[in-house]
Design a protein around this motif. Structure first.
Motif, PDB file in Angstrom:
ATOM      1  N   ASP A  21      42.258  94.019  31.794  1.00 52.99           N
ATOM      2  CA  ASP A  21      41.447  93.545  32.919  1.00 52.99           C
ATOM      3  C   ASP A  21      40.203  92.791  32.468  1.00 52.99           C
ATOM      4  N   THR A  26      41.192  82.246  30.485  1.00 48.30           N
ATOM      5  CA  THR A  26      41.597  81.845  31.836  1.00 48.30           C
ATOM      6  C   THR A  26      43.095  81.641  31.994  1.00 48.30           C
ATOM      7  N   LYS A  27      43.809  81.334  30.919  1.00 45.94           N
ATOM      8  CA  LYS A  27      45.252  81.120  31.075  1.00 45.94           C
ATOM      9  C   LYS A  27      46.007  82.415  31.372  1.00 45.94           C
ATOM     10  N   TRP A  28      45.375  83.570  31.138  1.00 46.56           N
ATOM     11  CA  TRP A  28      46.027  84.853  31.396  1.00 46.56           C
ATOM     12  C   TRP A  28      45.500  85.524  32.662  1.00 46.56           C
ATOM     13  N   THR A  29      44.715  84.836  33.469  1.00 49.15           N
ATOM     14  CA  THR A  29      44.102  85.409  34.671  1.00 49.15           C
ATOM     15  C   THR A  29      45.114  86.067  35.598  1.00 49.15           C
ATOM     16  N   TRP A  30      46.277  85.443  35.770  1.00 46.46           N
ATOM     17  CA  TRP A  30      47.261  85.933  36.730  1.00 46.46           C
ATOM     18  C   TRP A  30      48.188  86.994  36.146  1.00 46.46           C
ATOM     19  N   PHE A  31      48.006  87.355  34.884  1.00 41.11           N
ATOM     20  CA  PHE A  31      48.921  88.287  34.219  1.00 41.11           C
ATOM     21  C   PHE A  31      48.245  89.577  33.783  1.00 41.11           C
ATOM     22  N   LYS A  32      47.263  90.041  34.519  1.00 41.91           N
ATOM     23  CA  LYS A  32      46.557  91.278  34.168  1.00 41.91           C
ATOM     24  C   LYS A  32      47.540  92.442  34.117  1.00 41.91           C
ATOM     25  N   CYS A  34      50.118  92.918  32.405  1.00 37.77           N
ATOM     26  CA  CYS A  34      51.513  92.573  32.105  1.00 37.77           C
ATOM     27  C   CYS A  34      51.760  92.684  30.609  1.00 37.77           C
ATOM     28  N   SER A  71      55.645  94.050  35.479  1.00 34.79           N
ATOM     29  CA  SER A  71      54.626  94.884  34.825  1.00 34.79           C
ATOM     30  C   SER A  71      55.065  96.330  34.821  1.00 34.79           C
TER      31      SER A  71
END
Length: 71
Positions: A21, A26-32, A34, A71
């Motif tokens: 978290d 920023t490229k991993w923002t949507w993959f918390k 995972c 996830s």
């Protein structure tokens, strides 16, 4: 062969690390939280002749790329 690979799995295979978290990339923002993603799964489709160029892969097949994340 399989039993040899299983014995060496700790040396041959890398275990995924979850995206935390507090990750600031920023490229991993949507993959918390995972562990990973599977990409490159092509599903063959039937399309009208006029739409085939849109779905043509680099290998010449008519397909669409599916990306799934869990996830």
């Amino acid at each position: 062969m399989l039993s040899g690979v299983l014995r060496l799995q700790d040396y041959l295979l890398r275990k995924p690390k979850p995206v935390h978290d507090d990750c600031i990339d920023t490229k991993w923002t949507w993959f918390k939280n995972c562990l990973g993603a599977l990409d490159g799964t092509y599903i063959k489709v039937r399309e009208p002749e006029m739409d085939k160029p849109r779905y043509r892969t680099r290998k010449g097949e008519i397909a669409t790329n599916a990306l799934r994340v869990c996830s």
